[in-house]
Design a protein around this motif. Structure first.
Motif, PDB file in Angstrom:
ATOM      1  N   LEU A 115       0.793  -1.235   0.000  1.00 16.46           N
ATOM      2  CA  LEU A 115       0.000   0.000   0.000  1.00 16.46           C
ATOM      3  C   LEU A 115       0.827   1.288   0.000  1.00 16.46           C
ATOM      4  N   PRO A 116       1.888   1.414   0.812  1.00 20.53           N
ATOM      5  CA  PRO A 116       2.621   2.700   0.832  1.00 20.53           C
ATOM      6  C   PRO A 116       3.174   3.115  -0.522  1.00 20.53           C
ATOM      7  N   LEU A 117       3.899   2.213  -1.181  1.00 21.31           N
ATOM      8  CA  LEU A 117       4.480   2.567  -2.485  1.00 21.31           C
ATOM      9  C   LEU A 117       3.402   2.858  -3.508  1.00 21.31           C
ATOM     10  N   SER A 118       2.327   2.069  -3.520  1.00 19.86           N
ATOM     11  CA  SER A 118       1.250   2.287  -4.487  1.00 19.86           C
ATOM     12  C   SER A 118       0.585   3.642  -4.260  1.00 19.86           C
ATOM     13  N   THR A 119       0.391   4.005  -3.015  1.00 17.08           N
ATOM     14  CA  THR A 119      -0.214   5.308  -2.716  1.00 17.08           C
ATOM     15  C   THR A 119       0.669   6.442  -3.222  1.00 17.08           C
ATOM     16  N   MET A 120       1.970   6.305  -3.059  1.00 17.46           N
ATOM     17  CA  MET A 120       2.894   7.323  -3.560  1.00 17.46           C
ATOM     18  C   MET A 120       2.829   7.431  -5.083  1.00 17.46           C
ATOM     19  N   ILE A 121       2.766   6.294  -5.758  1.00 12.47           N
ATOM     20  CA  ILE A 121       2.697   6.308  -7.226  1.00 12.47           C
ATOM     21  C   ILE A 121       1.388   6.927  -7.684  1.00 12.47           C
ATOM     22  N   PHE A 122       0.272   6.549  -7.051  1.00 16.38           N
ATOM     23  CA  PHE A 122      -1.020   7.115  -7.429  1.00 16.38           C
ATOM     24  C   PHE A 122      -1.061   8.613  -7.167  1.00 16.38           C
ATOM     25  N   LYS A 123      -0.496   9.038  -6.067  1.00 11.56           N
ATOM     26  CA  LYS A 123      -0.483  10.478  -5.760  1.00 11.56           C
ATOM     27  C   LYS A 123       0.260  11.253  -6.842  1.00 11.56           C
ATOM     28  N   GLY A 124       1.392  10.716  -7.283  1.00 13.91           N
ATOM     29  CA  GLY A 124       2.125  11.379  -8.349  1.00 13.91           C
ATOM     30  C   GLY A 124       1.338  11.424  -9.644  1.00 13.91           C
ATOM     31  N   GLY A 125       0.616  10.344  -9.947  1.00 13.24           N
ATOM     32  CA  GLY A 125      -0.191  10.326 -11.166  1.00 13.24           C
ATOM     33  C   GLY A 125      -1.392  11.240 -11.094  1.00 13.24           C
ATOM     34  N   PHE A 126      -2.038  11.338  -9.927  1.00  9.69           N
ATOM     35  CA  PHE A 126      -3.242  12.147  -9.782  1.00  9.69           C
ATOM     36  C   PHE A 126      -2.938  13.645  -9.765  1.00  9.69           C
ATOM     37  N   GLN A 127      -1.686  14.005  -9.483  1.00  7.34           N
ATOM     38  CA  GLN A 127      -1.333  15.434  -9.447  1.00  7.34           C
ATOM     39  C   GLN A 127      -1.401  16.088 -10.818  1.00  7.34           C
ATOM     40  N   SER A 128      -1.414  15.286 -11.872  1.00  4.78           N
ATOM     41  CA  SER A 128      -1.520  15.843 -13.228  1.00  4.78           C
ATOM     42  C   SER A 128      -2.962  16.217 -13.583  1.00  4.78           C
ATOM     43  N   ILE A 129      -3.924  15.841 -12.745  1.00  6.60           N
ATOM     44  CA  ILE A 129      -5.334  16.159 -13.010  1.00  6.60           C
ATOM     45  C   ILE A 129      -5.628  17.573 -12.517  1.00  6.60           C
ATOM     46  N   PRO A 130      -6.099  18.464 -13.375  1.00  2.00           N
ATOM     47  CA  PRO A 130      -6.344  19.856 -12.969  1.00  2.00           C
ATOM     48  C   PRO A 130      -7.437  19.951 -11.900  1.00  2.00           C
ATOM     49  N   MET A 131      -7.195  20.777 -10.903  1.00  2.43           N
ATOM     50  CA  MET A 131      -8.193  20.984  -9.855  1.00  2.43           C
ATOM     51  C   MET A 131      -9.420  21.714 -10.392  1.00  2.43           C
ATOM     52  N   ASP A 132      -9.233  22.489 -11.453  1.00  6.54           N
ATOM     53  CA  ASP A 132     -10.376  23.190 -12.059  1.00  6.54           C
ATOM     54  C   ASP A 132     -11.404  22.189 -12.573  1.00  6.54           C
ATOM     55  N   LEU A 133     -10.931  21.071 -13.046  1.00  5.04           N
ATOM     56  CA  LEU A 133     -11.830  20.023 -13.543  1.00  5.04           C
ATOM     57  C   LEU A 133     -12.686  19.475 -12.402  1.00  5.04           C
ATOM     58  N   TYR A 134     -12.060  19.269 -11.247  1.00  2.00           N
ATOM     59  CA  TYR A 134     -12.795  18.756 -10.083  1.00  2.00           C
ATOM     60  C   TYR A 134     -13.801  19.788  -9.575  1.00  2.00           C
ATOM     61  N   GLU A 135     -13.379  21.036  -9.513  1.00  5.19           N
ATOM     62  CA  GLU A 135     -14.267  22.094  -9.021  1.00  5.19           C
ATOM     63  C   GLU A 135     -15.475  22.280  -9.945  1.00  5.19           C
ATOM     64  N   SER A 136     -15.240  22.182 -11.242  1.00  6.91           N
ATOM     65  CA  SER A 136     -16.354  22.304 -12.199  1.00  6.91           C
ATOM     66  C   SER A 136     -17.320  21.137 -12.054  1.00  6.91           C
ATOM     67  N   ALA A 137     -16.795  19.948 -11.846  1.00  6.87           N
ATOM     68  CA  ALA A 137     -17.646  18.773 -11.684  1.00  6.87           C
ATOM     69  C   ALA A 137     -18.482  18.873 -10.412  1.00  6.87           C
ATOM     70  N   VAL A 138     -17.889  19.371  -9.338  1.00  4.71           N
ATOM     71  CA  VAL A 138     -18.629  19.520  -8.076  1.00  4.71           C
ATOM     72  C   VAL A 138     -19.747  20.543  -8.221  1.00  4.71           C
ATOM     73  N   MET A 139     -19.465  21.623  -8.941  1.00  7.81           N
ATOM     74  CA  MET A 139     -20.485  22.650  -9.159  1.00  7.81           C
ATOM     75  C   MET A 139     -21.661  22.108  -9.974  1.00  7.81           C
ATOM     76  N   ASP A 140     -21.394  21.121 -10.822  1.00  6.50           N
ATOM     77  CA  ASP A 140     -22.453  20.503 -11.628  1.00  6.50           C
ATOM     78  C   ASP A 140     -23.179  19.390 -10.887  1.00  6.50           C
ATOM     79  N   GLY A 141     -22.817  19.187  -9.609  1.00  9.33           N
ATOM     80  CA  GLY A 141     -23.501  18.195  -8.790  1.00  9.33           C
ATOM     81  C   GLY A 141     -22.876  16.815  -8.804  1.00  9.33           C
ATOM     82  N   CYS A 142     -21.663  16.698  -9.308  1.00 10.43           N
ATOM     83  CA  CYS A 142     -20.981  15.404  -9.349  1.00 10.43           C
ATOM     84  C   CYS A 142     -20.445  15.050  -7.967  1.00 10.43           C
ATOM     85  N   THR A 143     -20.677  13.836  -7.534  1.00  9.31           N
ATOM     86  CA  THR A 143     -20.157  13.380  -6.242  1.00  9.31           C
ATOM     87  C   THR A 143     -18.676  13.028  -6.367  1.00  9.31           C
TER      88      THR A 143
END
Length: 279
Positions: A153-181
């Motif tokens: 789990l520790p190494l996998s979490t580190m790898i996933f964190k590095g991969g997820f950092q490339s996802i723009p936060m604006d995309l998440y904020e827009s999805a939340v505003m549209d009612g996405c869980t």
């Protein structure tokens, strides 16, 4: 332009030659193992790099029967599938919470997860043996599944964190505003965008689970629960080893991991680089 091309040519040739040497170094042991599976112990000892006089594939069926390879193969597949599934589910959701969601104390949580990387399976082997014995999981395939997943789990979490950092936060904020869980955003947006990272984690831990020997030897004591790595013991006796049949079984054991990498290789390097650079 022609002069610059001639200057760069030796460098390109050197790089290609270096890569070719690396490929040969990596592939040669597999070819050597395959060829020696058709030779007798006497031939292997007298000339380790010799070529077989004939290709008798009956050695593979004999080795399969002697090692009860069908059961060992099933046990290894069973452990790898459930272990990798647990690792991917838990570590990806943990990294998602730490990277994307606004979770209180997430930096402290991530520091704790990273610190778990220093814990070696060999160090906690005896306490784990006692724990599994107390809860009745000793000599059960789930003993290897749970312990392997916890250590991965520790190494996998580190790898996933590095991969997820490339996802723009604006995309998440827009999805939340549209009612996405949050969970829907994870399934519909994060997973498709981070396929290389998922593939890297799957290949890495599938390979680790497939080759794991120490925990399988310690926790799975009965012949019925042998994995591929521990099933190879039947080819060793007090005075000699049957190298011919051992090499045949090892060749068969390479096939699943080789196929997994072939199908997922286009994502593997991208995912590992994402986890390494942005972690």
């Amino acid at each position: 332009m022609e002069k610059r091309t001639w200057i760069k040519l030796p460098g390109k040739l050197f790089v290609k030659l270096f890569i070719a040497i690396l490929v040969i170094v990596d592939i040669y042991p597999i070819i050597w193992m395959f060829l020696n599976s058709f030779r007798s112990n006497k031939d292997i000892y007298s000339n380790p790099i010799g070529f077989p006089s004939a290709f008798d594939f009956s050695v593979f069926t004999e080795a399969w029967a002697k090692a009860d390879f069908g059961r060992a193969f099933y046990n290894s597949i069973y452990i790898a599938v459930f272990q990798v599934t647990l690792i991917v589910l838990v570590s990806s959701l943990a990294a998602y919470s730490i990277t994307i969601l606004n979770v209180k104390g997430k930096h402290l949580i991530y520091t704790f997860i990273v610190s778990m990387q220093v814990v070696s399976g060999q160090i906690i082997l005896i306490p784990l043996f006692g724990l599994l014995k107390d809860i009745g999981l000793l000599n059960n395939l789930w003993a290897n599944i749970l312990t392997g997943a916890a250590l991965g789990l520790p190494l996998s979490t580190m790898i996933f964190k590095g991969g997820f950092q490339s996802i723009p936060m604006d995309l998440y904020e827009s999805a939340v505003m549209d009612g996405c869980t949050d969970f829907r955003f994870f399934l519909k947006m994060v997973f498709p965008l981070a396929k290389p990272t998922f593939s890297s984690v799957i290949i890495y831990h599938a390979l680790f689970s497939w080759n794991e020997y120490l925990f399988a030897l310690t926790f799975l004591r009965s012949a019925q629960n042998r994995t591929i790595t521990t099933a190879t013991q039947v080819f060793f006796t007090q005075w000699q080893a049957n190298w011919t049949q051992l090499f045949a079984i090892l060749c068969l054991a390479l096939i699943p991991i080789f196929l997994l990498y072939i199908f997922m290789q286009k994502y593997f390097i991208t995912g590992m680089l994402a986890g390494a650079v942005k972690g």
